[in-house]
Design a protein around this motif. Structure first.
Motif, PDB file in Angstrom:
ATOM      1  N   PRO A  78    -100.581  95.944  56.228  1.00 34.33           N
ATOM      2  CA  PRO A  78    -100.182  97.021  57.145  1.00 34.33           C
ATOM      3  C   PRO A  78    -101.161  98.193  57.067  1.00 34.33           C
ATOM      4  N   CYS A  79    -102.358  97.993  57.572  1.00 39.22           N
ATOM      5  CA  CYS A  79    -103.430  98.959  57.403  1.00 39.22           C
ATOM      6  C   CYS A  79    -104.229  99.001  58.700  1.00 39.22           C
ATOM      7  N   ALA A  80    -104.283 100.179  59.331  1.00 36.69           N
ATOM      8  CA  ALA A  80    -104.949 100.302  60.626  1.00 36.69           C
ATOM      9  C   ALA A  80    -106.443 100.048  60.527  1.00 36.69           C
ATOM     10  N   THR A  81    -107.037 100.349  59.379  1.00 33.65           N
ATOM     11  CA  THR A  81    -108.487 100.184  59.222  1.00 33.65           C
ATOM     12  C   THR A  81    -108.871  98.834  58.623  1.00 33.65           C
ATOM     13  N   CYS A  82    -107.873  97.991  58.325  1.00 35.83           N
ATOM     14  CA  CYS A  82    -108.149  96.689  57.720  1.00 35.83           C
ATOM     15  C   CYS A  82    -108.222  95.654  58.829  1.00 35.83           C
ATOM     16  N   THR A  83    -109.431  95.265  59.180  1.00 33.08           N
ATOM     17  CA  THR A  83    -109.638  94.415  60.349  1.00 33.08           C
ATOM     18  C   THR A  83    -110.331  93.100  60.016  1.00 33.08           C
ATOM     19  N   ASP A  84    -110.488  92.783  58.723  1.00 33.07           N
ATOM     20  CA  ASP A  84    -111.140  91.525  58.378  1.00 33.07           C
ATOM     21  C   ASP A  84    -110.343  90.353  58.940  1.00 33.07           C
ATOM     22  N   ASP A  85    -111.061  89.358  59.445  1.00 31.87           N
ATOM     23  CA  ASP A  85    -110.395  88.145  59.915  1.00 31.87           C
ATOM     24  C   ASP A  85    -109.879  87.366  58.717  1.00 31.87           C
ATOM     25  N   PRO A  86    -108.648  86.858  58.806  1.00 34.95           N
ATOM     26  CA  PRO A  86    -108.105  86.119  57.657  1.00 34.95           C
ATOM     27  C   PRO A  86    -108.848  84.807  57.436  1.00 34.95           C
ATOM     28  N   GLU A  87    -108.941  84.410  56.165  1.00 38.03           N
ATOM     29  CA  GLU A  87    -109.567  83.150  55.790  1.00 38.03           C
ATOM     30  C   GLU A  87    -108.653  82.423  54.814  1.00 38.03           C
ATOM     31  N   LEU A  88    -108.548  81.129  54.975  1.00 36.82           N
ATOM     32  CA  LEU A  88    -107.715  80.299  54.112  1.00 36.82           C
ATOM     33  C   LEU A  88    -108.584  79.181  53.556  1.00 36.82           C
ATOM     34  N   LEU A  89    -108.743  79.153  52.230  1.00 38.09           N
ATOM     35  CA  LEU A  89    -109.615  78.191  51.573  1.00 38.09           C
ATOM     36  C   LEU A  89    -108.822  77.325  50.612  1.00 38.09           C
ATOM     37  N   GLN A  90    -109.451  76.229  50.198  1.00 35.44           N
ATOM     38  CA  GLN A  90    -108.841  75.331  49.227  1.00 35.44           C
ATOM     39  C   GLN A  90    -109.779  75.196  48.029  1.00 35.44           C
ATOM     40  N   LEU A  91    -109.227  75.344  46.841  1.00 36.82           N
ATOM     41  CA  LEU A  91    -109.974  75.065  45.619  1.00 36.82           C
ATOM     42  C   LEU A  91    -109.449  73.766  45.030  1.00 36.82           C
ATOM     43  N   VAL A  92    -110.355  72.933  44.553  1.00 36.90           N
ATOM     44  CA  VAL A  92    -109.971  71.647  43.968  1.00 36.90           C
ATOM     45  C   VAL A  92    -110.567  71.552  42.576  1.00 36.90           C
ATOM     46  N   PHE A  93    -109.730  71.254  41.605  1.00 36.45           N
ATOM     47  CA  PHE A  93    -110.173  71.077  40.224  1.00 36.45           C
ATOM     48  C   PHE A  93    -110.002  69.611  39.844  1.00 36.45           C
ATOM     49  N   LEU A  94    -111.098  69.023  39.377  1.00 41.43           N
ATOM     50  CA  LEU A  94    -111.059  67.713  38.737  1.00 41.43           C
ATOM     51  C   LEU A  94    -111.304  67.925  37.249  1.00 41.43           C
ATOM     52  N   PRO A  95    -111.035  66.956  36.411  1.00 40.77           N
ATOM     53  CA  PRO A  95    -111.253  67.173  34.974  1.00 40.77           C
ATOM     54  C   PRO A  95    -112.692  67.527  34.621  1.00 40.77           C
ATOM     55  N   TRP A  96    -113.635  67.279  35.533  1.00 42.18           N
ATOM     56  CA  TRP A  96    -115.045  67.517  35.232  1.00 42.18           C
ATOM     57  C   TRP A  96    -115.694  68.503  36.195  1.00 42.18           C
ATOM     58  N   SER A  97    -114.977  68.987  37.215  1.00 43.42           N
ATOM     59  CA  SER A  97    -115.645  69.795  38.234  1.00 43.42           C
ATOM     60  C   SER A  97    -114.630  70.644  38.973  1.00 43.42           C
ATOM     61  N   GLN A  98    -115.119  71.724  39.586  1.00 42.84           N
ATOM     62  CA  GLN A  98    -114.296  72.494  40.501  1.00 42.84           C
ATOM     63  C   GLN A  98    -115.088  72.708  41.780  1.00 42.84           C
ATOM     64  N   ASP A  99    -114.410  72.561  42.903  1.00 39.31           N
ATOM     65  CA  ASP A  99    -115.073  72.608  44.195  1.00 39.31           C
ATOM     66  C   ASP A  99    -114.287  73.514  45.133  1.00 39.31           C
ATOM     67  N   GLU A 100    -115.010  74.327  45.869  1.00 32.76           N
ATOM     68  CA  GLU A 100    -114.377  75.137  46.890  1.00 32.76           C
ATOM     69  C   GLU A 100    -114.619  74.507  48.245  1.00 32.76           C
ATOM     70  N   LEU A 101    -113.539  74.185  48.931  1.00 34.07           N
ATOM     71  CA  LEU A 101    -113.630  73.598  50.255  1.00 34.07           C
ATOM     72  C   LEU A 101    -113.401  74.727  51.252  1.00 34.07           C
ATOM     73  N   GLY A 102    -114.496  75.334  51.685  1.00 36.09           N
ATOM     74  CA  GLY A 102    -114.392  76.566  52.456  1.00 36.09           C
ATOM     75  C   GLY A 102    -114.928  76.471  53.865  1.00 36.09           C
ATOM     76  N   LEU A 103    -115.411  75.295  54.306  1.00 37.36           N
ATOM     77  CA  LEU A 103    -115.871  75.188  55.682  1.00 37.36           C
ATOM     78  C   LEU A 103    -114.682  75.313  56.630  1.00 37.36           C
ATOM     79  N   GLY A 104    -114.873  76.040  57.693  1.00 39.56           N
ATOM     80  CA  GLY A 104    -113.771  76.231  58.630  1.00 39.56           C
ATOM     81  C   GLY A 104    -112.671  77.096  58.076  1.00 39.56           C
TER      82      GLY A 104
END
Length: 795
Positions: free
Chosen positions: A452-478
């Motif tokens: 609720p902020c008149a000056t806050c105009t950033d477009d929202p983004e929704l990302l997925q983080l995936v953790f495997l026992p050996w790696s972590q990956d950010e799925l951020g396309l789109g």
């Protein structure tokens, strides 16, 4: 699509220069005669037992007698990591540890070890210890035996002392490389030997490790010898068209990564390629390309030979034609959506350390691009290929194929997105073709709110983080999505291995994280950013997610393990309080976004014991803060005040009053939560009460003015504690905290939950916002008062 070689090399170098993960036993390579920063191989390091502050490493710059300049970082525990800065000779290095010292040997010098060059010339630990680093010395003292030192470039004699001048040392390195290529390895001009000389006042020279001679004249070593024989490896490559290929990738010792992790760096090298490495078992992990590596459209195949014994001069052929295609799809997948495919892997030695290539942050993405392990229609190879492998016996090998299906990579995505994971432990499977039925998907229904902020105009983004026992990956396309309720889909072929976490970038520029969890097919509901933003009771994860340049590097140690947010151990209490929670008590803000506008004060029996006012910045976030507790039971007060980093009208002040003593019963923590500073011992929760709000609000966190407003809230202890409030009052302000209504008792509904109704004036009689003040206490007298300016908007 041809990208200028210098441009992409600069991008890769920028990402890697910003990295923060040290490499144990790093061995890297850059193209011959290149001065671009090389790719770095990540060696997994132990995760912290608890989220405690870390001491920075000391750093020094060292120029070797070959002119290679290195940055040597020494950690408080004595371990080192090395990053090459300038490579005037071959640009490839072998690194090993002997009696605690780190040796870094340029490939151009390796054939001369044991015959013409003293290996101690490359003992970077001793060079730093003896103050022969660049900050303290312009030359390296040497002794020349059996040869005329005037025949050696960069050597000088002054007052009977011979030294290699660092400014000109690159000439010596290039001479060594030239003699090797022209068939004269192992000898200096005129014969002779170059050794490191002792500098007056410096520590004694270390004992030199016993090394075999050149690959052409090796010395026999007994089984009990401490010697380290070097062998020549020749790598040939055949691309998918049957022609000589271009290679980019890694060659690593899987007996012990400290003996070698070689990175043949971007923009690649045409086959054949010759390297000098210590004897041992090696894993070859190379992208073999049908053209130059700086052309991102050329076909590429990940060719892996995971266990090749190198006990003599060895030639090996990497044949891209043996690769199988990666082909993944989902039932009813939209035909016009964009599918981006990726392949990642992690390969470690039997003693730890190695290479981890992951699709995480900008640095991870750039490594994928450099290795051509990403496919984007119109910009990347038409399809990804990898060679199947048998299960490994030395160390570990793990592989994952990943796909993201989105409507738009750069624009907004109102339609569902698909995130597909195909992890495989131990090897690359014989087939990489996958067809995912709709019934096997997890449908993630997400509701998102704007701040609720008149000056806050950033477009929202929704990302997925995936953790495997050996790696972590950010799925951020789109990731860019419209502010509306939506459905996305997740899938893993190994759900028990895959931990998912959502991240939401709100319109006020802050990131909020969801909980980490394994998923089954079916439905999952999430709601992000329904206000107000206040301290969260969530226990922080020890595996910290981070994005952008210098990301977390991929190392994973128990991704769901948490640390206590506020616990006492003996006479110390450690705070890891999470900012910017929302209506879901498992959500929390990313990192420390309120550090710049955060202050803390702490009282013991009414006496101020800690305050951020004594700091130069007068700012302090309760993240890693140690509170000095008294040796007997006492009354305490802790205040935390913060102002929104992007929405400065949003201000939160939380004041906790509680009682604690050293004999407090240590509540058993769940298996996934640890104490700090000593995770091997028990601790007790500090009895802090948190307020979690359940406000009926629209997607812009507003409600209608001029009418009674009923809302709920919960007051309870931190995550995993059993503490609950028993009574609470509510005050409201409609002029940003200038005046407040009288406190009104809230109705308790059990388990720390309350409801309250307030009469909201007409919109014209407000600033357009409502502010809240909640006071609550539990049955033991522990209390909290929280004041939130601009708690929600009015319309």
């Amino acid at each position: 699509m041809q990208i200028p070689r210098r441009t992409l090399a600069t991008l890769v170098g920028l990402a890697l220069a910003a990295g923060t993960v040290g490499v144990a036993g790093i061995v890297t390579a850059a193209p011959s005669h290149s001065t671009d920063p090389p790719l770095r191989a990540d060696a997994p390091t132990a995760a912290p037992a608890a989220p405690v502050a870390r001491t920075a490493a000391s750093e020094a710059t060292v120029t070797l007698v070959t002119g290679d300049r290195l940055r040597v970082s020494t950690r408080p525990d004595g371990t080192t990591s090395v990053t090459p800065l300038v490579a005037p000779s071959a640009g490839t290095y072998t690194s090993f540890v002997y009696r605690g010292d780190r040796y870094v040997v340029p490939a151009a010098a390796a054939p001369y070890l044991g015959s013409a060059l003293d290996v101690r010339l490359f003992d970077v630990s001793y060079l730093v210890r003896a103050k022969l680093d660049d900050a303290h010395a312009r030359t390296v003292p040497v002794a020349v035996a059996g040869s005329d030192d005037t025949a050696l470039p960069a050597t000088t004699t002054d007052g009977g002392t011979t030294a290699v001048t660092k400014k000109s040392a690159g000439k010596l390195g290039r001479m060594l490389a030239t003699r090797w290529r022209r068939g004269h390895p192992g000898t200096l001009p005129g014969g002779g030997r170059l050794t490191l000389a002792h500098r007056t006042g410096a520590p004694a020279l270390p004992a030199a490790p016993a090394l075999a001679g050149t690959p052409k004249a090796r010395q026999a070593l007994s089984p009990n010898s401490a010697g380290l024989p070097f062998e020549t490896v020749t790598i040939d490559a055949i691309d998918r068209s049957g022609n000589e290929g271009t290679v980019v990738g890694y060659l690593q010792n899987v007996d012990d990564a400290r003996l070698g992790v070689l990175a043949v760096a971007y923009p690649g090298q045409p086959a054949p390629l010759a390297l000098s490495v210590p004897r041992g078992t090696y894993s070859f992990e190379f992208s073999v390309m049908d053209g130059p590596a700086d052309d991102l459209s050329v076909q590429s195949t990940l060719v892996v030979k995971p266990e090749v014994p190198i006990d003599g001069d060895t030639s090996i052929t990497l044949d891209a034609r043996q690769g199988v295609p990666y082909d993944a799809s989902v039932a009813d997948q939209p035909a016009d959506d964009i599918q981006v495919d990726m392949m990642t892997y992690a390969r470690s030695s039997a003693t730890g350390g190695g290479v981890n290539i992951q699709a995480y942050g900008y640095d991870g993405a750039l490594l994928l691009v450099a290795l051509h392990l990403a496919r984007q229609p119109g910009a990347m190879p038409a399809q990804l290929f990898a060679t199947p492998t048998p299960p490994v016996r030395h160390g570990t090998m793990n592989f994952a194929a990943i796909s993201e299906v989105v409507g738009s990579i750069y624009g907004s995505n109102p339609d569902p997105r698909y995130f597909l994971m195909f992890p495989h432990q131990g090897s690359i499977p014989s087939s990489l073709t996958y067809r995912v039925p709709a019934a096997d998907l997890t449908a993630v229904h997400t509701s998102m709110h704007a701040s609720p902020c008149a000056t806050c105009t950033d477009d929202p983004e929704l990302l997925q983080l995936v953790f495997l026992p050996w790696s972590q990956d950010e799925l951020g396309l789109g990731a860019l999505v419209p502010l509306a309720d939506r459905v996305d889909y997740r899938y893993s072929s190994e759900p028990s291995l895959t931990v998912w976490q959502s991240a939401f970038n709100a319109s006020d520029g802050t990131r909020r994280w969801g909980p980490r969890e394994t998923l089954k097919p079916g439905r999952l509901d999430e709601e992000f950013n329904r206000g107000p933003a206040v301290p969260s009771p969530a226990a922080p994860y020890l595996q910290t997610p981070s994005t952008g340049l210098g990301g977390a590097g991929g190392t994973v140690r128990a991704s769901t393990l948490t640390g206590c947010g506020a616990c006492r151990q003996d006479d110390d209490a450690v705070l890891w309080l999470q900012p910017l929670g929302d209506s879901d008590p498992s959500h929390y803000g990313a990192g420390n976004p309120v550090d710049e506008n955060s202050s803390v004060r702490f009282w013991r029996n009414g006496k101020l014991a800690l305050t951020s006012d004594t700091r130069v910045t007068r700012r302090l976030s309760p993240n890693g803060v140690v509170l000095p507790m008294l040796a007997t039971a006492a009354d305490y007060r802790l205040d935390w005040a913060s102002i929104g980093k992007h929405d400065t009208e949003h201000r939160v002040t939380t004041s906790w009053r509680f009682r604690s003593g050293p004999s407090d019963a240590a509540a058993p923590l769940p298996p996934e939560e640890t104490c700090s500073p000593d995770q091997s011992r028990s601790c007790s929760f500090l009895p802090l009460l948190y307020v979690t709000y359940d406000l009926p609000l629209d997607l812009h966190d507003r409600t209608t003015a001029g009418a009674p407003y009923t809302f709920g809230f919960t007051v309870a202890g931190q995550q995993h504690s059993t503490q609950r409030a028993t009574a609470a009052t509510v005050s409201v302000s409609y002029d940003d905290g200038t005046t407040w209504s009288d406190p009104v008792g809230a109705t308790a509904t059990g388990h720390g939950r309350f409801t309250a109704t307030v009469d909201q004036p007409a919109l014209a009689d407000t600033t357009g916002f409502a502010s809240l003040r909640i006071s609550a206490q539990d049955a033991d007298g522990n209390a909290v008062t929280q004041t939130v300016i601009h708690a929600y908007g009015l319309s």
